[in-house]
Design a protein around this motif. Structure first.
Motif, mmCIF file in Angstrom:
data_model
loop_
_atom_site.group_PDB
_atom_site.id
_atom_site.type_symbol
_atom_site.label_atom_id
_atom_site.label_comp_id
_atom_site.label_asym_id
_atom_site.label_seq_id
_atom_site.Cartn_x
_atom_site.Cartn_y
_atom_site.Cartn_z
ATOM 1 N N GLN A 167 -5.667 -4.222 -11.670
ATOM 2 C CA GLN A 167 -4.784 -4.458 -12.801
ATOM 3 C C GLN A 167 -3.368 -4.765 -12.317
ATOM 4 N N GLU A 168 -3.002 -4.170 -11.199
ATOM 5 C CA GLU A 168 -1.681 -4.418 -10.610
ATOM 6 C C GLU A 168 -1.849 -4.869 -9.167
ATOM 7 N N PRO A 169 -2.086 -6.168 -8.975
ATOM 8 C CA PRO A 169 -2.247 -6.664 -7.605
ATOM 9 C C PRO A 169 -0.913 -6.611 -6.830
ATOM 10 N N VAL A 170 -1.002 -6.906 -5.556
ATOM 11 C CA VAL A 170 0.141 -6.815 -4.648
ATOM 12 C C VAL A 170 1.347 -7.587 -5.173
ATOM 13 N N THR A 177 8.494 -1.506 -0.533
ATOM 14 C CA THR A 177 8.212 -2.943 -0.512
ATOM 15 C C THR A 177 7.618 -3.336 0.837
ATOM 16 N N ALA A 178 8.230 -2.870 1.907
ATOM 17 C CA ALA A 178 7.738 -3.207 3.250
ATOM 18 C C ALA A 178 6.331 -2.642 3.471
ATOM 19 N N ARG A 179 6.086 -1.423 3.003
ATOM 20 C CA ARG A 179 4.767 -0.814 3.192
ATOM 21 C C ARG A 179 3.695 -1.590 2.424
ATOM 22 N N VAL A 180 3.984 -1.974 1.183
ATOM 23 C CA VAL A 180 3.004 -2.730 0.394
ATOM 24 C C VAL A 180 2.781 -4.104 1.022
ATOM 25 N N TYR A 181 3.849 -4.759 1.444
ATOM 26 C CA TYR A 181 3.729 -6.084 2.066
ATOM 27 C C TYR A 181 2.898 -5.992 3.348
ATOM 28 N N ASN A 182 3.222 -5.015 4.209
ATOM 29 C CA ASN A 182 2.483 -4.852 5.463
ATOM 30 C C ASN A 182 1.018 -4.497 5.203
ATOM 31 N N TRP A 183 0.771 -3.665 4.194
ATOM 32 C CA TRP A 183 -0.597 -3.333 3.832
ATOM 33 C C TRP A 183 -1.354 -4.595 3.413
ATOM 34 N N GLN A 218 -4.634 -6.233 5.045
ATOM 35 C CA GLN A 218 -5.853 -6.471 4.269
ATOM 36 C C GLN A 218 -6.314 -7.920 4.388
ATOM 37 N N ARG A 219 -5.383 -8.844 4.388
ATOM 38 C CA ARG A 219 -5.727 -10.273 4.527
ATOM 39 C C ARG A 219 -6.311 -10.563 5.910
ATOM 40 N N ARG A 220 -5.723 -9.939 6.930
ATOM 41 C CA ARG A 220 -6.250 -10.127 8.300
ATOM 42 C C ARG A 220 -7.668 -9.571 8.407
ATOM 43 N N LEU A 221 -7.873 -8.392 7.831
ATOM 44 C CA LEU A 221 -9.211 -7.805 7.856
ATOM 45 C C LEU A 221 -10.210 -8.687 7.117
ATOM 46 N N LYS A 232 -13.327 -10.595 8.764
ATOM 47 C CA LYS A 232 -14.662 -10.360 8.214
ATOM 48 C C LYS A 232 -15.344 -11.687 7.899
ATOM 49 N N GLU A 233 -14.591 -12.625 7.320
ATOM 50 C CA GLU A 233 -15.124 -13.944 7.001
ATOM 51 C C GLU A 233 -15.544 -14.677 8.274
#
Length: 183
Positions: A24-27, A159-165, A169-172, A176-177
Motif C-alpha cells: 500500500q505504501e511502496p518505497v 530516507t537513507a535507510r529506506v533508499y539503501n534497503w 532489494q533491487r540487487r537481490l 535472482k532473475e
C-alpha cells in the motif's frame, strides 16, 4: 504523536524498513513522505532562525534601555537638581552633547511609531519584564532549533535507510532473475 513542549512533532525512527514499506505504501511513496517531512522541518528551522536573529538584536537593545532607565532612576534618587551631561545619537554617525535634568519620567518607544511616557520606576519594571520574556523566548527558540536539527537528521537517516534497503532489494531481485535465467 509525540511533540516537544511547543508542539513540534517528533520524527519517528524507522527500526525495520521491511515493516514500514508495504504494497500500500511502496518505497517511492515512503521516500516522498520523508522528503516532505524534511522540507517541513527545514521550513520551521528557517522561521526559528529568523526569530532567533530578531531576538539576538532585540535583547541587547532592551538591556541597554533598561540600564539607561536604571541609571536615570539612580540619578533622580541622588539629586534631582543635578544635571547629567550625556552624548546622544542623532543618526548612525553623528552624536551631540546635552545636559539633562532627571525628571523621574522617561519616554519609551513601543513600536509602530508609538512612544509613551512612563515614570522611571514603571519603565524599569516594564523593561525588566520585557527582557525576561525575550530571554525566555530566546532560550525556547534555541531549544527548538536543536530539536529541529535532531528531527531533520532522523528523517534524513530514515530516507537513507529506506533508499539503501530499496537498492539492496533491487540487487537481490536482479541477482535472482539472472540466476533463474541462466538455468
Amino acid at each position: 504523536m509525540e511533540t516537544n513542549p511547543r508542539g513540534i512533532p517528533k520524527a519517528p525512527f524507522i527500526e525495520n524498513v521491511e515493516d514500514h514499506v508495504t504494497e500500500q505504501e511502496p518505497v517511492e511513496i515512503v521516500l516522498r513522505k520523508f522528503q516532505e517531512a524534511v522540507a517541513k522541518y527545514k521550513f520551521m528551522e528557517v522561521n526559528m532562525l529568523q526569530r532567533k536573529r530578531n531576538l539576538d538584536t532585540k535583547v541587547p537593545e532592551i538591556r541597554k534601555t533598561l540600564e539607561m532607565v536604571q541609571f536615570l532612576q539612580s540619578q533622580a534618587e541622588e539629586d534631582e537638581s543635578k544635571e547629567i551631561e550625556t552624548l546622544y545619537e542623532l543618526n548612525d554617525t553623528l552624536f551631540a552633547t546635552a545636559k539633562v535634568k532627571p525628571t523621574g519620567k522617561v519616554n519609551l518607544w513601543l513600536g509602530a511609531n508609538v512612544m509613551l511616557e512612563y515614570p522611571v520606576e514603571e519603565a524599569a519594571e516594564l523593561l525588566s519584564t520585557k527582557l525576561e520574556a525575550a530571554l525566555k523566548t530566546l532560550k525556547n527558540t534555541e531549544e527548538d532549533l536543536e530539536y529541529l536539527r535532531d528531527q531533520i537528521t532522523t528523517m534524513e537517516v530514515n530516507t537513507a535507510r529506506v533508499y539503501n534497503w530499496d537498492v539492496k532489494q533491487r540487487r537481490l531481485a536482479r541477482a535472482k532473475e539472472e540466476a533463474t535465467g541462466e538455468e
